[in-house]
Design a protein around this motif. Structure first.
Motif, short mmCIF file in Angstrom:
data_model
loop_
_atom_site.label_atom_id
_atom_site.label_comp_id
_atom_site.label_asym_id
_atom_site.label_seq_id
_atom_site.Cartn_x
_atom_site.Cartn_y
_atom_site.Cartn_z
N ARG A 244 2.88 12.01 -3.34
CA ARG A 244 3.67 10.99 -2.63
C ARG A 244 4.30 11.58 -1.37
O ARG A 244 4.44 10.89 -0.35
CB ARG A 244 4.74 10.42 -3.57
CG ARG A 244 4.19 9.62 -4.72
CD ARG A 244 5.27 8.80 -5.41
NE ARG A 244 6.29 9.61 -6.02
CZ ARG A 244 6.24 10.07 -7.28
NH1 ARG A 244 5.16 9.83 -8.02
NH2 ARG A 244 7.23 10.77 -7.78
N VAL A 310 -3.98 7.74 -1.16
CA VAL A 310 -3.58 6.89 -2.28
C VAL A 310 -4.74 6.73 -3.26
O VAL A 310 -4.55 6.75 -4.48
CB VAL A 310 -3.10 5.52 -1.76
CG1 VAL A 310 -2.87 4.56 -2.91
CG2 VAL A 310 -1.81 5.68 -0.96
N SER A 394 -1.05 0.91 -6.03
CA SER A 394 -0.66 1.59 -4.79
C SER A 394 -1.68 1.34 -3.69
O SER A 394 -1.32 1.15 -2.52
CB SER A 394 -0.52 3.09 -5.04
OG SER A 394 -1.68 3.61 -5.65
N VAL A 485 4.52 1.78 -0.91
CA VAL A 485 3.32 2.46 -1.39
C VAL A 485 3.69 3.56 -2.40
O VAL A 485 3.11 3.66 -3.48
CB VAL A 485 2.52 3.05 -0.21
CG1 VAL A 485 1.39 3.95 -0.72
CG2 VAL A 485 1.95 1.94 0.65
N THR A 486 4.65 4.40 -2.05
CA THR A 486 5.02 5.50 -2.95
C THR A 486 5.69 5.01 -4.23
O THR A 486 5.53 5.62 -5.29
CB THR A 486 5.94 6.50 -2.23
OG1 THR A 486 7.07 5.80 -1.68
CG2 THR A 486 5.19 7.21 -1.11
N MET A 489 2.91 4.06 -6.34
CA MET A 489 2.29 5.28 -6.86
C MET A 489 3.10 5.87 -8.01
O MET A 489 2.54 6.30 -9.04
CB MET A 489 2.14 6.32 -5.74
CG MET A 489 1.13 5.94 -4.67
SD MET A 489 1.19 7.07 -3.23
CE MET A 489 0.54 8.58 -3.95
#
Length: 547
Positions: A244, A310, A394, A485-486, A489
């Motif tokens: 990440r 990702v 993600s 996004v993170t 994830m």
């Protein structure tokens, strides 16, 4: 009294050896017959070790002493046998008697025992006592020792009044042993089943200890699996955080390039950009400033790199979790429920090995040493990465971001900044000139132009603020994007790891419960065995004190 002549040791047929071994526990007294010319052979020593575990009374009978030339040789053999017997059976003074079976047999046959079935009357006993071969055989001393040992000295004395067969005195050592062990027959008869029970309880103790150790090893291995799974969770969290961080670095680098681009571009001295926005020229759709240079100088493949990163994370996560499941599925398949006949457990118990030792955690697949290397980017093509990460939340978050929309928004911000600044400055100057022409005197004209100049100057000074505003808005959008996004994830990693661990623990739980119950059962059996052993020792003590 029943005398059983067993095949002995060092026999050719294995079943004859087994017959001898099986009779030992049933015997009240063991007459261990040796040969004077080769006392205590290797096979006889091994058999004595076997006898020792049954705690039997053993009388060593050294046969063929007539083959020895002198009494000193006879005594040397007796001392040799007695010394070794003391070491092997842990006895202070073992009974060792010399005889010549052949001489004794000839003497009895000469007195007519062959016609009477071996039973001699008082008259034959008298004849036997006068036979030289009977004296040489020392069989009278041997018979008297056994009789005194089993019946007792009083019984032997009474028997002596009705028989004159045994006229010779036994050796002092044998006589002393007979006196000590007088009346031993009853004790031997009672001790035989007690000693058998003691040997069985000892065998049960060894078996229970082995099974308790095996059960404890199984429980230890299952507990170690839990520790390894916790270690796996920590390592995966650490590696996932590193991946990440790579995503955040990619976006942070793009933000840094965007800030430099804004500082270089949003200036009144940037004549191409200014004229492009003012007059609609610049060589590209929408003015050409953002569509060309921003794409190449700022984005520069960052979005594709982020998408690949990702995708690698999702593929790495799936691979490692599957590796753990397969690893522990294979390991736990060898650790079955108690009594299921697992070959692995049987081998462990019989060999005393440590096959229940837990495996190490399966290594991460993202680098050789099992740890993710920061900055690693997947080099496979995008289609393969997306396929490997099918269903990734993600990656879906990455796909929701529209670079084209960001480009158009940024272009609109640039256009507003350029046109607003230029318009304000030009408008202020135009109004100043108009006011100067309309006003009637020179002072008023100068004042109007000064005010117009100040307004233009303020408009130009406002340009850095607009640059800062554009950079802040772009940074906020970019950071919100990478945060989403993170976060996806992190949620993805936590969920996948917990699912994998839970599936392994679903296999561990019934094994743990079964082995805990098995350990408790074995411990209860061991407690019961210890109680029986204590009661048996009390009975043995009472038997030993019988008069």
């Amino acid at each position: 009294m029943n005398i059983v002549d067993t095949p002995g040791t060092n026999v050719i047929l294995e079943r004859q050896q087994r017959l001898t071994e099986e009779y030992v526990p049933r015997a009240d007294l063991v007459l261990f017959v040796l040969s004077a010319d080769r006392p205590l052979s290797e096979s006889e020593l091994a058999f004595l070790k076997y006898i020792r575990q049954w705690r039997k009374k053993v009388v060593f009978v050294v046969n063929k002493v007539d083959m020895l030339e002198t009494e000193d040789e006879v005594q040397a053999v007796l001392r040799f046998v007695g010394s070794n017997a003391s070491k092997l059976l842990q006895l202070d003074s073992p009974a060792v008697l010399p005889i010549s079976g052949r001489a004794g047999l000839k003497a009895k046959l000469a007195c007519g025992s062959g016609q009477t079935g071996g039973v001699l009357g008082s008259w034959e006993d008298g004849m036997l006592a006068q036979q030289p071969g009977w004296q040489i055989s020392r069989f009278g001393e041997f018979e008297k020792f056994i009789y005194d040992f089993l019946v007792g000295a009083d019984g032997a004395a009474r028997a002596a009044t009705s028989s004159s067969r045994n006229t010779t005195k036994p050796p002092p050592a044998a006589a002393a042993a007979a006196a000590r062990e007088g009346g031993e027959g009853l004790r031997l008869k009672l001790q035989t089943p007690l000693f058998v029970a003691d040997a069985l309880l000892e065998a049960a103790r060894a078996r229970l200890q082995a099974e308790l150790s095996a059960a404890q090893a199984e429980l230890g291995a299952l507990e170690a699996v839990r520790r390894q799974l916790q270690k796996f969770r920590v390592e995966m969290c650490k590696d996932a955080e590193a991946q990440r961080q790579v995503c955040k670095i990619l976006v942070a680098d793009a933000i840094s390039r965007n800030n430099k681009f804004v500082d270089r571009t949003l200036q009144l001295s940037n004549i191409p950009a200014l004229t492009g926005y003012l007059f609609g020229s610049g060589g590209g759709s929408g003015g050409g400033v953002v569509s060309g240079r921003w794409e190449s100088e700022v984005v520069a493949g960052t979005f594709d790199q982020l998408a690949k990163q990702v995708a690698e994370h999702a593929a790495w996560l799936t691979t490692n979790c599957n590796n753990q499941l397969n690893y522990y599925n294979s390991y736990l398949s060898k650790h079955r429920l108690p009594g299921s006949g697992s070959s692995n457990q049987q081998t462990s118990r019989s060999s005393g090995g440590s096959s229940s030792q837990p495996p190490e955690t399966a290594a991460s697949s993202s680098s050789d040493d099992g740890a993710f290397k920061q900055g690693a980017i997947v080099t496979a093509d995008m289609a393969a990465a997306v396929a490997a990460a099918s269903g990734s939340k993600s990656l879906a978050a990455v796909a929701e971001f529209k670079p084209e929309a960001a480009r158009l928004l940024l272009e609109a911000k640039f256009k507003d900044a350029f046109l607003g600044t230029a318009g304000s400055a030009a408008g202020a100057q135009g109004l100043g000139l108009l006011a100067a022409g309309w006003l009637g005197n020179t002072v008023e004209d100068v004042l109007a132009l000064t005010v117009a100049g100040l307004v233009s100057y303020v408009a130009v000074l406002n340009l850095p603020l607009k640059r800062a505003d554009i950079k802040a808005k772009v940074g906020k959008v970019a950071n919100n994007f990478v945060d989403s996004v993170t976060a996806a994830m992190a949620e993805e990693a936590d969920s996948a790891v917990e699912v994998a661990i839970d599936r392994v623990l679903q296999q561990v739980a019934p094994l743990e419960q079964a082995w805990q119950e098995e350990f408790a059962r074995l411990a209860a059996n061991e407690q019961r065995r210890a109680e029986l052993a204590e009661a048996l020792q009390a009975m043995e003590k009472r038997t030993a004190n019988l008069q």
